[in-house]
Enzyme design. Structure first.
Site, PDB file in Angstrom:
ATOM      1  N   ASP A  68       0.827  -1.206   0.000  1.00 42.56           N
ATOM      2  CA  ASP A  68       0.000   0.000   0.000  1.00 42.56           C
ATOM      3  C   ASP A  68       0.867   1.265   0.000  1.00 42.56           C
ATOM      4  OD1 ASP A  68      -2.749   1.259   0.589  1.00 42.56           O
ATOM      5  OD2 ASP A  68      -1.576   2.021   2.279  1.00 42.56           O
ATOM      6  N   GLU A  72       1.482  -0.463  -4.883  1.00 41.28           N
ATOM      7  CA  GLU A  72       0.456   0.500  -5.274  1.00 41.28           C
ATOM      8  C   GLU A  72       1.107   1.854  -5.529  1.00 41.28           C
ATOM      9  OE1 GLU A  72      -3.212   3.253  -3.914  1.00 41.28           O
ATOM     10  OE2 GLU A  72      -1.471   2.867  -2.684  1.00 41.28           O
TER      11      GLU A  72
END
Ligand code: AAO
Length: 512
Positions: A212, A248
């Site tokens: 993330d 990401e």
């Protein structure tokens, strides 16, 4: 010997790009906010039998509890500790899920939130999913433990302490994203702590990680904790397998930070993919399906073997930035099924299917003011995924796009055509297109406002095929449209522009 060495080096270097899916499976599904016990069941009863290779799960570690019933989905992106303890379940349930999924050949990929801890403005206390104490004010997270030394406060140079401009790469990496306490990934202690969390999961049998907010970490810092990771558990994976990594990074162009900076660490999310595909299917900006002939790198996307692709994700399906209004979602199911069908038929990238829950969408001044609402729940406890009689769809507010016949059958299509070249492209110069994958599969789309009726070269062996979009092959008959391929590979296709699903897909495993 030299060849062996070369292979060894290549193997070691390339491994983090390999999802290690089993039995020739080529796609994963994001079961967003699902409970571990439901995922275990889904692996056994649905994903394995229908050719899904893996599941991206929601962050499994302890997070802040935002006491605003029904609790936002995004609380899971504010970590409190690395205990396996969340609304999806406890550590025992997590272990049981990983084991049961691995046992049927479905891998588990963990959403790892390691750029930051919770927001700086959250009150100190024990409002966390496992009841661990934390104090954002003094930067104290004793359940990890992290203390004031482990955050980037001194490194960030903005007055607010937050990212003020995405055009300053130092701010983006060293300052706070949306106010979250930014971990000092330059420190070996922090790198080792993160690696220990991930190694704990690897030991349990997970196959890889979504990292993330990777844009907010220096690529070298990510590499430093990835280098500390162990190989995958040999109970399920070949000796020497490296964890699959996809980072990401939202790179739609126009910012100094680029996806390519992260290729050395693993794959990267290609956000241009869903943004552009949505624009084309909506026919915005004069786009047409015919332009998809050179889809992929030809559209200035990253190299195929570095890309993790998807039509929508949990974030941009809610109308947040990172793609904008063109992104298609289950709410617009007709175009959405075509988009997912196109993605799964096309060879570019490693594909992830989205599986969502419904929320009460409500627009004020063009903004969905309810997009924060968390998963279906009873007093905060996530509801079980119920499956509805007969048609295999889901109840209780779960959308289960991955169970829609058109999507599920295209996941199988992708497995069947895996490794085959992109062939026999045809278009009418407008929004009717078709292409094949070697001699294994063929797909035709009609997104024009008039009917398609054409004889097309499929590249397939002669015979009668079952269209897997309008139906299923069952025994030696087909519940949908039948397509007759002649000995010259030609077949006649007719698709009304008002068809429920204006596309047809055939492949050799659905030959009658
Ligand atoms: C919550 C509240 C906040 C509150 C905060 C602290 O919603 O209001 O301030 O807590 O208490 C999720 C939610 C957040 C939530 C958070 C934690 O989405 O709303 O905050 O949990 O609870 C950037 C990052 C990207 C990140 C995204 C949110 O680069 O990595 O922000 N995504 C991931 C997850 C996401 C999660 C987190 C990270 C946090 O997918 O679910 O947050 O762990 C630009 C940049 C992007 C940037 C966006 C932000 O986008 O390029 O890098 O994403 O802005 O919106 C055009 C451009 C486009 C640009 C956009 C906006 O479209 O083309 O590139 O304009 O300028």
């Amino acid at each position: 010997m030299r060849l062996l060495l070369l292979l060894l080096v290549l193997g070691v270097c390339w491994a983090q790009y390999d999802p290690h899916t089993q039995n020739g499976q080529t796609s994963i599904v994001h079961l967003f906010e699902w409970r571990w016990d439901d995922i275990a069941l889904e692996c056994e009863r649905y994903l394995a039998p229908h050719g899904y290779g893996g599941v991206q799960i929601s962050p499994p570690n302890e997070n802040v509890v935002i006491n605003k019933p029904p609790r936002p989905w995004w609380e899971r992106y504010q970590p409190i500790s690395y205990k396996i303890c969340s609304r999806s379940g406890n550590e025992d349930e997590f272990r049981d899920m990983v084991k049961r999924c691995n046992d049927v050949g479905v891998n588990i990929y963990v959403d790892a939130v390691v750029n930051h801890m919770c927001g700086s403005g959250v009150h100190a206390g024990t409002s966390s999913t496992c009841g661990s104490y934390f104090n954002p004010g003094s930067r104290d997270f004793p359940a990890v433990p992290y203390s004031a030394w482990d955050f980037n406060d001194g490194k960030c140079t903005t007055r607010s302490g937050g990212i003020e401009s995405y055009h300053n790469i130092y701010q983006v990496r060293d300052c706070r994203l949306s106010g979250f306490l930014d971990l000092a990934l330059g420190k070996d202690y922090v790198r080792s702590t993160i690696a220990a969390y991930m190694n704990n999961l690897i030991a349990m049998g997970v196959a890889g990680f979504r990292i993330d907010a990777s844009k907010h970490m220096w690529p070298g810092d990510i590499k430093a904790f990835l280098d500390k990771l162990n190989n995958l558990n040999t109970k399920w994976f070949p000796e020497g397998s490296r964890p699959f990594i996809y980072q990401e990074v939202i790179d739609l162009g126009g910012e100094p930070i680029q996806s390519s900076e992260y290729f050395g660490n693993g794959r990267v999310t290609e956000f241009k993919y869903g943004t552009k595909l949505g624009t084309v299917l909506r026919k915005w900006n004069g786009e047409k399906l015919a332009y998809l002939k050179n889809w992929g790198e030809g559209w200035s996307f990253m190299p195929s073997d570095r890309a993790l692709v998807f039509v929508d994700n949990h974030y941009n399906q809610r109308g947040y930035a990172a793609g904008g209004p063109s992104v298609l979602t289950f709410w617009e199911f007709r175009l959405y099924k075509m988009a997912v069908g196109f993605m799964l038929a096309h060879p570019y990238g490693f594909t992830r299917v989205m599986s969502s829950f419904k929320w009460p969408r409500y627009f004020k001044n063009g903004q969905d003011v309810n997009n924060w609402i968390g998963p279906p729940n009873d007093n905060g406890v996530i509801k079980k995924v119920t499956t509805i009689n007969g048609d295999n769809t889901c109840g209780n507010g779960w959308v289960c796009e991955h169970r829609w016949r058109q999507i599920r059958n295209m996941v199988i299509f992708r497995n069947v055509v895996n490794g085959q070249a992109f062939t026999n492209w045809w278009d009418n110069g407008s929004n009717q297109v078709a292409f094949g994958r070697g001699n294994k599969g063929f797909i035709v789309f009609n997104n024009d406002d008039w009917a398609l009726s054409s004889n097309l070269q499929t590249g397939l062996p002669a015979g009668t095929y079952c269209d897997v979009i309008s139906g299923d092959k069952s025994g030696n008959s087909c519940t949908g449209i039948e397509i007759y391929v002649g000995s010259d590979g030609l077949a006649y296709f007719s698709i009304s522009n008002t068809a429920e699903d204006p596309f047809i897909a055939i492949h050799v495993d659905a030959k009658l």
